[in-house]
Design a protein around this motif. Sequence first.
Motif, mmCIF file in Angstrom:
data_model
loop_
_atom_site.group_PDB
_atom_site.id
_atom_site.type_symbol
_atom_site.label_atom_id
_atom_site.label_comp_id
_atom_site.label_asym_id
_atom_site.label_seq_id
_atom_site.Cartn_x
_atom_site.Cartn_y
_atom_site.Cartn_z
ATOM 1 N N PHE A 275 1.129 -1.099 0.397
ATOM 2 C CA PHE A 275 0.067 0.484 -0.007
ATOM 3 C C PHE A 275 0.847 1.657 -0.256
ATOM 4 C CE2 PHE A 275 -4.596 -1.633 1.546
ATOM 5 C CZ PHE A 275 -5.298 -1.052 0.585
ATOM 6 N N MET B 110 1.462 4.003 -3.086
ATOM 7 C CA MET B 110 0.985 5.968 -2.895
ATOM 8 C C MET B 110 2.145 6.299 -3.136
ATOM 9 S SD MET B 110 -1.678 5.276 -2.343
ATOM 10 C CE MET B 110 -1.329 7.165 -1.886
ATOM 11 N N LEU C 44 -1.089 16.228 -8.634
ATOM 12 C CA LEU C 44 -1.500 15.746 -7.511
ATOM 13 C C LEU C 44 -2.591 15.128 -7.641
ATOM 14 C CD1 LEU C 44 0.366 18.986 -5.586
ATOM 15 C CD2 LEU C 44 0.472 16.609 -4.665
ATOM 16 N N CYS D 270 -2.531 11.640 -7.977
ATOM 17 C CA CYS D 270 -2.207 11.126 -6.883
ATOM 18 C C CYS D 270 -2.904 10.539 -5.408
ATOM 19 C CB CYS D 270 -1.449 11.992 -6.292
ATOM 20 S SG CYS D 270 0.029 11.474 -5.032
ATOM 21 N N ARG D 271 -4.066 12.190 -5.846
ATOM 22 C CA ARG D 271 -4.891 12.300 -4.271
ATOM 23 C C ARG D 271 -6.159 11.232 -5.428
ATOM 24 N NH1 ARG D 271 -5.980 18.294 -4.417
ATOM 25 N NH2 ARG D 271 -4.128 18.570 -3.848
ATOM 26 N N GLY E 159 -5.397 7.899 -4.040
ATOM 27 C CA GLY E 159 -5.284 7.859 -2.253
ATOM 28 C C GLY E 159 -6.126 7.413 -1.709
ATOM 29 N N LYS E 160 -8.106 8.231 -2.711
ATOM 30 C CA LYS E 160 -9.547 8.146 -2.312
ATOM 31 C C LYS E 160 -9.880 6.817 -2.662
ATOM 32 C CE LYS E 160 -10.868 13.312 -2.115
ATOM 33 N NZ LYS E 160 -11.085 14.004 -2.899
ATOM 34 N N SER F 19 -7.405 3.936 -2.910
ATOM 35 C CA SER F 19 -7.684 3.380 -2.221
ATOM 36 C C SER F 19 -7.958 2.932 -0.757
ATOM 37 C CB SER F 19 -6.143 3.722 -1.524
ATOM 38 O OG SER F 19 -5.162 3.108 -2.581
ATOM 39 N N ARG F 20 -8.748 4.247 -0.253
ATOM 40 C CA ARG F 20 -9.622 4.278 0.981
ATOM 41 C C ARG F 20 -10.702 3.717 0.728
ATOM 42 N NH1 ARG F 20 -10.662 10.375 3.386
ATOM 43 N NH2 ARG F 20 -11.525 10.312 1.600
ATOM 44 N N CYS G 146 -11.024 -0.054 1.426
ATOM 45 C CA CYS G 146 -10.622 -0.314 2.820
ATOM 46 C C CYS G 146 -12.162 0.050 3.312
ATOM 47 C CB CYS G 146 -10.312 0.907 3.256
ATOM 48 S SG CYS G 146 -8.023 0.387 2.760
ATOM 49 N N THR G 147 -13.084 0.945 2.570
ATOM 50 C CA THR G 147 -13.932 1.400 3.356
ATOM 51 C C THR G 147 -15.191 0.699 3.276
ATOM 52 O OG1 THR G 147 -13.052 4.058 3.377
ATOM 53 C CG2 THR G 147 -15.633 3.460 4.079
ATOM 54 N N MET H 89 -17.227 0.695 -3.615
ATOM 55 C CA MET H 89 -16.731 0.981 -2.768
ATOM 56 C C MET H 89 -15.549 0.055 -3.380
ATOM 57 S SD MET H 89 -16.679 3.165 0.314
ATOM 58 C CE MET H 89 -18.847 2.740 1.001
#
Lengths: 333, 333
Positions: free
Chosen positions: A123, A127, A136, A139-140, A143-144, A146-147, A150-151, A176
């Motif tokens: 992980f 990232m 960015l 990149c963001r 990240g979102k 990936s979150r 998991c969520t 998700m």
Amino acid sequence: MPPVNHAPQSPFPFELISDHLSVIERDIRAQAELFEPEVRDYFAYVCDTSGKRIRPALAILVANALDNCHHEHHRLGVILELIHLATLIHDDIIDGADTRRDTPTANAKWGNAMSVLLGDCLFAHSMTEATLFDDLVICRKIGKASRDVCTGEIIQTQSRFDLNLTRENYFRIIEMKTGALFAIATELAAVLSGASAETAAAMYDYGMKLGTAYQIYDDCVDLVGKEEAIGKTLGTDLERGKLTLPIINLMESVDEAKRESISAHLLNHGGTNLDALAEIADYKEALNNATQTGHDLLSAARKQLECLPANPSSAALEQITRYLDGLLSDCAG
Amino acid sequence: MPPVNHAPQSPFPFELISDHLSVIERDIRAQAELFEPEVRDYFAYVCDTSGKRIRPALAILVANALDNCHHEHHRLGVILELIHLATLIHDDIIDGADTRRDTPTANAKWGNAMSVLLGDCLFAHSMTEATLFDDLVICRKIGKASRDVCTGEIIQTQSRFDLNLTRENYFRIIEMKTGALFAIATELAAVLSGASAETAAAMYDYGMKLGTAYQIYDDCVDLVGKEEAIGKTLGTDLERGKLTLPIINLMESVDEAKRESISAHLLNHGGTNLDALAEIADYKEALNNATQTGHDLLSAARKQLECLPANPSSAALEQITRYLDGLLSDCAG
């Protein structure tokens, strides 16, 4: 012994993008050099045993359809696959799975402690690689997503044996946990190809709908599929208290008394016994409604492809939806 | 009941930076809103029970010392603390720890599956927040440090009951698992304050040396400390086969026969019985040599502070090293 792949014939027109996929495969392996020597063997093992590279393939097809596929798409493919591998490693811990595609899982081989850390390491590495994009926003979004994965898994775990799980929350979960990575595969591929915001948004929708339909297929086949056909343990969702669309449909379609009987049956961990379930209620219609929902999503996904130029790659993106239509039809009662 | 903190009096001059730490604490809590509703209660719980906010405090002190502390330092503090919380959640799974600072761990409360996912969600969220810096270099350093933390833990886990663990690998492990996050706390604080590359590099070294010395202290106190003094279970490293500096020193200082005896003793899981160990060899000198290594690191850390202007915050950064010197001296035999 190399892993034996029992998966259905891939819908991906590999010949069309085989050069790109070879580069991505080589680049995935080359990531090993970026880890400390002690981590490399673990990394090589999980690369060998997991992942069908679906997300990288989707990214390459979108880039090719837009006639602008370059090395940043390879990087995107590598990152998405590494995130996917990390989630598979952790999923196998959570599910207590001993095998995946007929080979021992990381947790079966090295225990839960090492697998937790290995997933974390992948992980964090993904990232870090994402910061190489020099953008960015990309990149963001990675990240979102990936979150979100998991969520989705958290809400699913929290909802185990919640027999009142709503259709709305089922869709939130699968959008998700599965849709998010498919959606950024196709959206970010369009962004990296220099596509318009409208096209990128359409590609996001295509990926999200395709991923969601794919998860519905996966959930249906877990209920009714044949184990030898897929190479992983089936009928396990209900055993673990995971309510999926066919069962949600079934619960909604029956009267209060039957709902009570089904609930009692499921809570007694009898969920894997479809014959027993069939004695209480006819689940065929519920199953067929679920596969129909999948067909509807795929039809909506195809609409998003209209903004792409007509070429072999955009045709391939449509072909994938047709292939999944076929798999869903095979599940229907 | 609020968590009871048995930790030694904090060395941090909280009055000096209490306004900043309050903002960071508020901002950490405010992160809850960025998670899906189902995740918020888990998040709030781990915020309440874990973490001493050491890394944010170090970042603020460096920024203050450079007379340029702003909202991006608060963001840095929040991100570092979230990454730290994620690693604590996963560490507790790996160690099978039921309590941390006298309150139940996430895994004790919700099981390993939920804790794996919660840690992942925090990791992914931290990396997403890191993209708000609008500076990919900062983002990349945070990603790399996170990967280092996981890698250090992997090598440590791999080295369990490896009685030939070298001093070199011990330092690699603790520099990665503990030093890395301290080092970017102080380095990135300097970068965000607009410091020169030399000052940023000096701050990296300060953080790395301080973090490494802190881990040596933690390892020494695990061997000889008193449980009631720290509020966590002690004497557990050896029981889990974790060889730390005092034991590595001991193994190096004795003859072959005694080394065999110590190895046999440790492999029989008698490691927690210091009296039994003392019968084989005098571990006092080995312990004192370990604490001396800590003192040497702290002395080198202080040297790095010379590039900072003289003011209460740079004095506080030195004071922290003196405080840790005191803790190390208390451990010595």
